[in-house]
Design a protein around this motif. Structure first.
Motif, PDB file in Angstrom:
ATOM      1  N   VAL A  45      -3.062   6.906  17.261  1.00  0.00           N
ATOM      2  CA  VAL A  45      -2.071   7.499  16.367  1.00  0.00           C
ATOM      3  C   VAL A  45      -1.442   6.372  15.556  1.00  0.00           C
ATOM      4  O   VAL A  45      -1.104   5.321  16.107  1.00  0.00           O
ATOM      5  CB  VAL A  45      -0.983   8.283  17.140  1.00  0.00           C
ATOM      6  N   SER A  46      -1.313   6.609  14.262  1.00  0.00           N
ATOM      7  CA  SER A  46      -0.634   5.665  13.374  1.00  0.00           C
ATOM      8  C   SER A  46       0.660   6.310  12.891  1.00  0.00           C
ATOM      9  O   SER A  46       0.670   7.475  12.497  1.00  0.00           O
ATOM     10  CB  SER A  46      -1.511   5.327  12.172  1.00  0.00           C
ATOM     11  N   VAL A  47       1.732   5.539  12.938  1.00  0.00           N
ATOM     12  CA  VAL A  47       3.048   5.982  12.470  1.00  0.00           C
ATOM     13  C   VAL A  47       3.335   5.195  11.201  1.00  0.00           C
ATOM     14  O   VAL A  47       3.425   3.971  11.236  1.00  0.00           O
ATOM     15  CB  VAL A  47       4.126   5.721  13.547  1.00  0.00           C
ATOM     16  N   ILE A  48       3.464   5.910  10.090  1.00  0.00           N
ATOM     17  CA  ILE A  48       3.580   5.276   8.776  1.00  0.00           C
ATOM     18  C   ILE A  48       4.838   5.787   8.069  1.00  0.00           C
ATOM     19  O   ILE A  48       4.995   6.996   7.866  1.00  0.00           O
ATOM     20  CB  ILE A  48       2.351   5.591   7.898  1.00  0.00           C
ATOM     21  N   TYR A  49       5.715   4.861   7.698  1.00  0.00           N
ATOM     22  CA  TYR A  49       6.872   5.247   6.877  1.00  0.00           C
ATOM     23  C   TYR A  49       6.327   5.702   5.534  1.00  0.00           C
ATOM     24  O   TYR A  49       5.634   4.965   4.846  1.00  0.00           O
ATOM     25  CB  TYR A  49       7.827   4.069   6.708  1.00  0.00           C
ATOM     26  N   TYR A  50       6.628   6.947   5.152  1.00  0.00           N
ATOM     27  CA  TYR A  50       6.072   7.501   3.919  1.00  0.00           C
ATOM     28  C   TYR A  50       7.048   7.444   2.750  1.00  0.00           C
ATOM     29  O   TYR A  50       6.649   7.381   1.606  1.00  0.00           O
ATOM     30  CB  TYR A  50       5.595   8.940   4.157  1.00  0.00           C
ATOM     31  N   GLY A  51       8.334   7.489   3.033  1.00  0.00           N
ATOM     32  CA  GLY A  51       9.332   7.452   1.964  1.00  0.00           C
ATOM     33  C   GLY A  51      10.498   8.354   2.302  1.00  0.00           C
ATOM     34  O   GLY A  51      10.703   8.721   3.458  1.00  0.00           O
ATOM     35  N   LEU A  74      -3.419  11.128  13.539  1.00  0.00           N
ATOM     36  CA  LEU A  74      -4.318  11.024  14.687  1.00  0.00           C
ATOM     37  C   LEU A  74      -5.707  10.669  14.180  1.00  0.00           C
ATOM     38  O   LEU A  74      -6.196  11.292  13.236  1.00  0.00           O
ATOM     39  CB  LEU A  74      -4.378  12.358  15.442  1.00  0.00           C
ATOM     40  N   THR A  75      -6.345   9.663  14.778  1.00  0.00           N
ATOM     41  CA  THR A  75      -7.738   9.350  14.465  1.00  0.00           C
ATOM     42  C   THR A  75      -8.568   9.482  15.732  1.00  0.00           C
ATOM     43  O   THR A  75      -8.136   9.100  16.813  1.00  0.00           O
ATOM     44  CB  THR A  75      -7.902   7.926  13.887  1.00  0.00           C
ATOM     45  N   VAL A  76      -9.753  10.068  15.564  1.00  0.00           N
ATOM     46  CA  VAL A  76     -10.670  10.265  16.687  1.00  0.00           C
ATOM     47  C   VAL A  76     -12.096   9.923  16.251  1.00  0.00           C
ATOM     48  O   VAL A  76     -12.405   9.937  15.061  1.00  0.00           O
ATOM     49  CB  VAL A  76     -10.628  11.712  17.235  1.00  0.00           C
TER      50      VAL A  76
END
Length: 145
Positions: A45-51, A74-76
């Motif tokens: 799982v990547s947590v990315i500040y989007y704005g 989520l990446t699989v």
């Protein structure tokens, strides 16, 4: 008054780790392109500040509330899923998606001047390549600056 603009980021990461123990990792790339460049692991799982999305404004033009947006992706990987048949990768991702939604929807990080997370429309669509797929979800949290 907020003293750390990104105070919820480490709390999101820890909450996801605690809620989804079968993940291989939770990381914090700067944007979706960086995430895709480094998306080598399964069950990540990547947590990315989007704005931010602006909320109410007072009579003097000062923003009184705004919504901080976090893209949680989520990446699989599933070697059997190829471009002509991707059903197996969606089935593989399904329980992780449900865990992620259960963890984030309504999550209250208990930080002063922040509310709880709500899911909203993601500006990024799901994507895949041979044996790889990513599923983005956008969550926002009301904050008072």
């Amino acid at each position: 008054m907020i003293t750390d603009y990104f105070a919820v980021e480490p709390l999101i990461v820890e909450h996801i780790k605690a809620s989804m123990p079968d993940l291989n990792e939770v990381n914090t790339p700067f944007n979706i392109d960086d995430m895709l460049d480094n998306a080598n692991n399964d069950k990540t799982v990547s947590v990315i500040y989007y704005g931010d999305r602006m909320g109410d404004v007072s009579g003097k033009g000062k923003v009184t509330s705004q919504y901080q947006q976090w893209l949680v992706v989520l990446t699989v990987r599933d070697a059997g899923a190829q471009s002509g048949d991707t059903n197996s990768i969606r089935q593989y991702a399904n329980p992780f998606i449900l865990q992620l939604l259960a963890a984030m929807q309504g999550f209250d990080p208990k930080v002063k001047a922040y509310r709880h997370f709500l899911r909203t429309d993601s500006p990024v669509t799901a994507g895949s390549d041979a044996g790889f797929a990513f599923f983005p979800f956008l969550f926002e949290i009301q904050m008072f600056v």
